[in-house]
Design an enzyme around this catalytic site. Structure first.
Site, mmCIF file in Angstrom:
data_model
loop_
_atom_site.group_PDB
_atom_site.id
_atom_site.type_symbol
_atom_site.label_atom_id
_atom_site.label_comp_id
_atom_site.label_asym_id
_atom_site.label_seq_id
_atom_site.Cartn_x
_atom_site.Cartn_y
_atom_site.Cartn_z
ATOM 1 N N GLU A 256 13.233 9.663 -4.743
ATOM 2 C CA GLU A 256 14.102 8.732 -5.476
ATOM 3 C C GLU A 256 13.235 7.527 -5.790
ATOM 4 O OE1 GLU A 256 16.994 9.586 -6.317
ATOM 5 O OE2 GLU A 256 17.937 10.818 -4.772
ATOM 6 N N CYS A 290 16.982 0.109 -7.699
ATOM 7 C CA CYS A 290 16.317 1.166 -8.474
ATOM 8 C C CYS A 290 17.096 1.449 -9.754
ATOM 9 C CB CYS A 290 16.195 2.423 -7.641
ATOM 10 S SG CYS A 290 17.751 2.907 -6.923
ATOM 11 N N GLU A 386 9.084 -1.349 -14.938
ATOM 12 C CA GLU A 386 10.079 -1.785 -13.958
ATOM 13 C C GLU A 386 9.632 -3.130 -13.384
ATOM 14 O OE1 GLU A 386 10.349 0.138 -10.069
ATOM 15 O OE2 GLU A 386 12.495 0.337 -10.411
HETATM 16 P P1 NAD Z 1 7.208 1.322 -1.564
HETATM 17 O O1 NAD Z 1 6.923 2.611 -2.206
HETATM 18 O O2 NAD Z 1 6.127 0.340 -1.438
HETATM 19 O O3 NAD Z 1 7.768 1.532 -0.074
HETATM 20 C C1 NAD Z 1 8.812 2.412 0.204
HETATM 21 C C2 NAD Z 1 8.640 2.947 1.605
HETATM 22 O O4 NAD Z 1 7.450 3.718 1.621
HETATM 23 C C3 NAD Z 1 8.472 1.879 2.684
HETATM 24 O O5 NAD Z 1 9.094 2.310 3.871
HETATM 25 C C4 NAD Z 1 6.963 1.847 2.871
HETATM 26 O O6 NAD Z 1 6.574 1.405 4.154
HETATM 27 C C5 NAD Z 1 6.617 3.295 2.680
HETATM 28 N N1 NAD Z 1 5.222 3.542 2.304
HETATM 29 C C6 NAD Z 1 4.342 2.688 1.699
HETATM 30 N N2 NAD Z 1 3.149 3.291 1.536
HETATM 31 C C7 NAD Z 1 3.273 4.550 2.032
HETATM 32 C C8 NAD Z 1 2.400 5.666 2.128
HETATM 33 N N3 NAD Z 1 1.132 5.612 1.690
HETATM 34 N N4 NAD Z 1 2.874 6.812 2.653
HETATM 35 C C9 NAD Z 1 4.148 6.912 3.081
HETATM 36 N N5 NAD Z 1 5.018 5.876 3.033
HETATM 37 C C10 NAD Z 1 4.586 4.708 2.504
HETATM 38 O O7 NAD Z 1 8.421 0.754 -2.368
HETATM 39 P P2 NAD Z 1 9.189 -0.605 -2.089
HETATM 40 O O8 NAD Z 1 8.368 -1.728 -2.633
HETATM 41 O O9 NAD Z 1 9.567 -0.660 -0.660
HETATM 42 O O10 NAD Z 1 10.519 -0.391 -2.959
HETATM 43 C C11 NAD Z 1 10.565 -0.691 -4.291
HETATM 44 C C12 NAD Z 1 10.526 0.551 -5.135
HETATM 45 O O11 NAD Z 1 11.444 1.525 -4.667
HETATM 46 C C13 NAD Z 1 10.934 0.294 -6.558
HETATM 47 O O12 NAD Z 1 10.034 0.893 -7.438
HETATM 48 C C14 NAD Z 1 12.307 0.940 -6.700
HETATM 49 O O13 NAD Z 1 12.666 1.311 -7.972
HETATM 50 C C15 NAD Z 1 12.228 2.041 -5.744
HETATM 51 N N6 NAD Z 1 13.562 2.416 -5.240
HETATM 52 C C16 NAD Z 1 14.160 3.548 -5.722
HETATM 53 C C17 NAD Z 1 15.427 3.921 -5.300
HETATM 54 C C18 NAD Z 1 16.095 5.179 -5.809
HETATM 55 O O14 NAD Z 1 17.057 5.636 -5.203
HETATM 56 N N7 NAD Z 1 15.643 5.785 -6.884
HETATM 57 C C19 NAD Z 1 16.093 3.143 -4.369
HETATM 58 C C20 NAD Z 1 15.465 1.995 -3.900
HETATM 59 C C21 NAD Z 1 14.174 1.650 -4.341
#
Ligand code: NAD
Length: 484
Positions: A256, A290, A386
């Site tokens: 997602e 998101c 975004e």
């Molecule tokens: P992110 O990808 O930086 O982090 C998300 C999660 O992934 C966190 O728990 C983080 O610690 C973890 N993570 C980071 N690097 C990782 C790696 N190398 N391997 C595994 N896990 C890792 O995203 P964010 O900044 O926390 O959230 C913002 C983004 O999330 C936006 O782009 C938004 O659109 C998206 N989002 C999507 C939805 C949806 O349902 N489609 C919902 C919420 C947020």
């Protein structure tokens, strides 16, 4: 300012195998309040050693006590957990407010949604079943829906409670044992949830929580050979890395990811009805959603009216500390504020139609004024990328074909809405728009937990929410018995 909530659990610990333990590293990460920038505590810096222990505990649980729990009893546990959440909506909302910076109204809505997911999946746990298949003479053939086994859940900071509800709720309902890695910027409600799950009678090891950095705990979870399914919500860049890591173990992944979701406003739209949705869908959770509607596509003949109405609403938006429960809170972090500031800088050449107003916003908080840009070209970077902040662009179009082309013209495809009184147009656009959800004369449909949700294109793949998620968290086995 209103009082900060008590934390009844130790935020610097992990929950592994039913025990609250210090992370193997012995290290902590800072817990910051986005409304003030103040450090208000510490969380555990979980690493691969803790993920190893959590995956082992989940495996033990599914082969032991948790694996023997019947579907009806799983449903009862989730229903009890939902009730515990409902009884603590205010407390959980205050915790989320100091951790994520959400205005209380929005944080309360998240806590209620978490309870709804648990009610929904608790009620559905004993209603998922296989089928019998008519086959050759002498055979009886049927299918079994079985849990994947150990499921990994990597959650972002923007809607921790809702995302945990939809992903962990569905995974537990179907009998998986879960390892949850909350975001390093927001893990308090994940820990509160885990403690309530223990109180609800969830057997040890069925849910394990390891806070920590994405590059350490998150990467270790997505690459772990003992994990049989990964559910990831977050950015496109990280989601792609998670998919690659899981692919090495050949396990399924639900992604997602982000969005650039449009609302299409036609010349026959009920503008009065549309207005609250046009603005709220962009500024809710300070735009860190998101499915935020960051693009408003408007038929040129009604563009001026839409700009005027949206600008009036923007000028009334108050931005300040989460516990003061204004219209918009701070962004999650200094880093996110810098990212959004960079986008506003890229919009220097555009017409600013209106901005919100800061109120009691301390210098240390991560505040950004909601900003509405008008008359933006569909190719402008602010109309394509975004932003993940309280920023919307109004893009004019001249006819339906152009509107569809603009709507489908980004890398994303999460949700979209169509505002029009023309029924045929509504049906046409619902088919032609390339997103996982399409709303007609509304936006978000109240976020119903019953409604399957997920993306197309770089918004991801797989569906969570609704009954559909139960299929995603199970695997299908076909049994063909020959009896002559
Ligand atoms: P992110 O990808 O930086 O982090 C998300 C999660 O992934 C966190 O728990 C983080 O610690 C973890 N993570 C980071 N690097 C990782 C790696 N190398 N391997 C595994 N896990 C890792 O995203 P964010 O900044 O926390 O959230 C913002 C983004 O999330 C936006 O782009 C938004 O659109 C998206 N989002 C999507 C939805 C949806 O349902 N489609 C919902 C919420 C947020």
């Amino acid at each position: 300012m209103s009082q900060e909530p008590d934390l009844w659990f130790d935020p610097a610990k992990c929950l592994i195998g039913g025990h609250w333990v210090e992370p193997a590293s012995g290290e902590e990460l800072p817990l910051l309040n986005p409304s003030t920038g103040d450090r208000i505590g510490s969380i555990a810096r979980g690493t691969s050693a803790d993920i190893d222990a959590a995956v082992a505990a989940a495996e033990t649980a599914r082969q032991g006590e948790w694996g023997k729990v019947t579907a009806v009893e799983r449903g009862r546990i989730l229903t009890r957990l939902g009730q515990l959440v409902l009884e603590r909506v205010e407390h959980l909302a205050r915790i989320e407010a100091i951790d994520v910076g959400k205005p209380l109204k929005q944080a309360r809505a998240d806590a209620v949604a978490l309870a709804r997911y648990l009610e929904f999946y608790g009620g559905a746990a004993d209603k998922l079943h296989g089928e019998t298949i008519p086959y050759l003479d002498g055979y009886t053939v049927y299918t079994l829906r079985e849990p994947h086994g150990v499921t990994g859940h990597i959650v972002p900071w923007n809607y921790p409670m809702q995302i945990i509800g939809r992903s962990v709720g569905a995974a537990l309902a179907t009998g998986n044992a879960c390892v949850l890695k909350p975001a390093e910027d927001a893990c308090l409600t994940a820990l509160a949830f885990a403690d309530l799950a223990k109180q609800a009678g969830l057997p040890d090891g069925a849910l394990n929580v390891v806070p920590g950095l994405g590059s350490e705990a998150g990467a270790a979870l997505s690459a772990h050979p003992g994990v049989h399914h990964v559910s990831f919500t977050g950015s496109v860049a990280t989601g792609s890395q998670v998919q690659v890591a899981a692919a090495r173990n050949v396990v399924p992944v639900t992604l997602e990811l982000g969005g650039k979701s449009p609302q299409l406003v036609f010349d026959d739209a009920d503008l009065e009805a549309a207005l609250p949705f046009l603005v709220n869908a962009g500024i809710q959770n300070a735009g860190q959603t998101c499915s935020a509607s960051s693009r408003i596509l408007v038929h040129r003949s009604v563009q001026d009216q839409v700009i005027e109405r949206m600008a009036a609403r923007y000028a009334s938006l108050r931005v300040g500390p989460a516990l003061e429960d204004l219209d918009v809170g701070p962004l999650i972090s200094e880093k996110q504020k810098t990212i959004v500031g960079g986008f506003l800088e890229k919009g220097r050449d555009l017409a600013v139609a209106a901005e919100g107003v800061l109120q009691n916003a301390s210098d240390g908080g991560n505040y950004v004024k909601p900003t509405l840009f008008a008359g933006v070209g569909a190719d402008h970077v602010l109309a394509r990328d975004e932003i993940f902040g309280p920023v919307q662009v109004i893009i004019p179009f001249d006819d339906e074909d152009e509107a569809i082309a603009i709507a489908n013209g980004t890398d994303y495809g999460l949700v979209a809405s169509v505002w029009s009184r023309d029924g045929a147009r509504q049906m046409r656009l619902a088919k032609k728009i390339r997103t996982g959800q399409v709303f007609i004369n509304n936006y978000g449909a109240g976020g119903g937990v019953e409604l399957p949700f997920g993306g197309m294109g770089k918004s991801g793949h797989g569906r969570e929410k609704g009954f559909e998620a139960l299929y995603g968290f199970t695997t299908l086995k076909t049994v063909a018995a020959y009896h002559g």
